[in-house]
Design a protein around this motif. Structure first.
Motif, PDB file in Angstrom:
ATOM      1  N   ASN A  19       0.859  -1.186   0.000  1.00  0.00           N
ATOM      2  CA  ASN A  19       0.000   0.000   0.000  1.00  0.00           C
ATOM      3  C   ASN A  19       0.895   1.236   0.000  1.00  0.00           C
ATOM      4  N   PRO A  20       1.426   1.616  -1.164  1.00  0.00           N
ATOM      5  CA  PRO A  20       2.442   2.665  -1.228  1.00  0.00           C
ATOM      6  C   PRO A  20       1.958   4.049  -0.842  1.00  0.00           C
ATOM      7  N   LEU A  45       6.791   7.625   4.824  1.00  0.00           N
ATOM      8  CA  LEU A  45       5.825   8.725   4.835  1.00  0.00           C
ATOM      9  C   LEU A  45       5.713   9.190   3.390  1.00  0.00           C
ATOM     10  N   PRO A  46       4.943   8.462   2.597  1.00  0.00           N
ATOM     11  CA  PRO A  46       4.992   8.642   1.153  1.00  0.00           C
ATOM     12  C   PRO A  46       4.831  10.101   0.703  1.00  0.00           C
ATOM     13  N   ALA A  72      14.712   0.637  -3.577  1.00  0.00           N
ATOM     14  CA  ALA A  72      13.767  -0.392  -3.121  1.00  0.00           C
ATOM     15  C   ALA A  72      12.328   0.096  -3.067  1.00  0.00           C
ATOM     16  N   LEU A  73      12.130   1.403  -2.959  1.00  0.00           N
ATOM     17  CA  LEU A  73      10.785   1.970  -2.858  1.00  0.00           C
ATOM     18  C   LEU A  73      10.479   2.734  -4.145  1.00  0.00           C
ATOM     19  N   PRO A  74       9.706   2.147  -5.054  1.00  0.00           N
ATOM     20  CA  PRO A  74       9.489   2.753  -6.378  1.00  0.00           C
ATOM     21  C   PRO A  74       8.901   4.159  -6.335  1.00  0.00           C
ATOM     22  N   VAL A 103       1.026  15.449   3.042  1.00  0.00           N
ATOM     23  CA  VAL A 103      -0.203  14.840   3.533  1.00  0.00           C
ATOM     24  C   VAL A 103      -0.106  13.344   3.290  1.00  0.00           C
ATOM     25  N   CYS A 104      -0.273  12.564   4.372  1.00  0.00           N
ATOM     26  CA  CYS A 104      -0.171  11.110   4.267  1.00  0.00           C
ATOM     27  C   CYS A 104      -1.476  10.463   4.724  1.00  0.00           C
ATOM     28  N   GLU A 105      -1.655   9.201   4.317  1.00  0.00           N
ATOM     29  CA  GLU A 105      -2.873   8.463   4.644  1.00  0.00           C
ATOM     30  C   GLU A 105      -2.602   7.364   5.669  1.00  0.00           C
TER      31      GLU A 105
END
Length: 303
Positions: A19-20, A45-46, A72-74, A103-105
């Motif tokens: 869940n990116p 913290l995308p 590692a994190l696209p 803003v993060c979810e």
């Protein structure tokens, strides 16, 4: 003993890849499961990979970790490190963009975070279980949220159908962020209040605004001149009969490695014996503490 160079093998990248768009902890060294790495945490913290150090690390190892996270994190646009062992907690961008506001979810709800402005980002990820519980148990209730900070519990309560939430904190700045958090989720602000108050000097006002169906208490362990939870939790417990509805419930939180669940339950039994613990809520699996010193969240009700 582990070292920072071992982190690529220890990171929980599956959570971020699954869940990116949702924030999560990738590595919780402070859980004491990996000797030598108790001073390190890594959060997603995308689109930011956020490294927090509570002790010094070699620059070469940090740079190698930043390279790994970028690859590692696209969806990673930035790798940053905060040096919490330094009194000023400086932040350095290791890779990518300078991102300080985002803003993060979490579970579909949106929260405003700030990177580098304060020592904390604006939301404590280990409290995700508590926020989800509040969302699932607030419908139609009048909720009192003490030590509200940026009102994460309040956002969850309104999303769960709370009739009203009163947020109380001594500092106005986090309450302003809390108001923005509600706006981000398109909540009706007439169902929410934001009150800059000293909890321990405002019991009369809290009583008059009640009775409350749910009290949420997530105090700091120690704030010089304002909170010493070793003494102050009892003051709140003694006031419960005048503030709470007859069937009012409690969500009690404690994050103090010198105390823990037994201490909190003993305080409740001594100062509010008409309440009993219904359930101990566990922090997310990523925050497991091998020494049993992690976060305590108790759901209590009369009886």
């Amino acid at each position: 003993m582990y070292c920072l160079n071992d982190l690529p093998e220890l990171l929980n990248l599956e959570a971020a890849r699954k869940n990116p768009t949702s924030m999560c902890r990738l590595f919780h060294g402070r859980g004491h499961q990996w000797p030598g790495l108790a001073h390190v945490t890594v959060d997603w913290l995308p689109p930011v990979a956020w490294i927090t150090l509570f002790g010094a690390e070699q620059e070469k190892s940090l740079q190698a970790l930043a390279d790994y996270l970028t690859d590692a994190l696209p969806h990673c646009s930035s790798v940053q490190v905060q040096q919490r062992h330094n009194s000023k907690a400086p932040v350095t961008v290791l890779r990518g963009q300078q991102i300080s506001e985002l803003v993060c979810e979490e579970h579909g709800l949106r929260y405003q975070l700030s990177l580098g402005k304060n020592r904390n980002t604006g939301l404590f990820l280990d409290m995700a279980t508590g926020r989800q519980w509040v969302r699932e148990n607030s419908r139609g209730k009048r909720v009192l949220n003490l030590f509200a900070y940026t009102c994460g519990f309040s956002v969850a309560a309104v999303a769960g159908g709370a009739a009203h939430v009163m947020n109380v904190d001594m500092v106005s700045a986090p309450l302003s962020v809390g108001r923005q958090n509600h706006r981000l989720n398109e909540h009706a602000l007439e169902r929410v209040s934001f009150d800059k108050l000293n909890v321990f000097k405002s019991f009369g006002r809290l009583q008059r605004r009640g009775p409350w169906d749910l009290l949420i208490c997530d105090p700091p362990t120690l704030q010089k001149g304002s909170v010493d939870i070793a003494q102050d939790y009892a003051k709140i417990f003694r006031r419960l009969p005048k503030m709470m509805a007859a069937d009012g419930e409690l969500l009690l939180c404690l994050n103090d490695p010198t105390k823990g669940t037994d201490w909190l339950q003993s305080q409740l039994a001594e100062h509010a014996p008409h309440y009993s613990t219904i359930k101990l809520l566990r922090a997310p699996a990523a925050f497991v503490d091998a020494q049993g010193k992690g976060l305590t969240i108790l759901h209590c009700r009369p009886g």
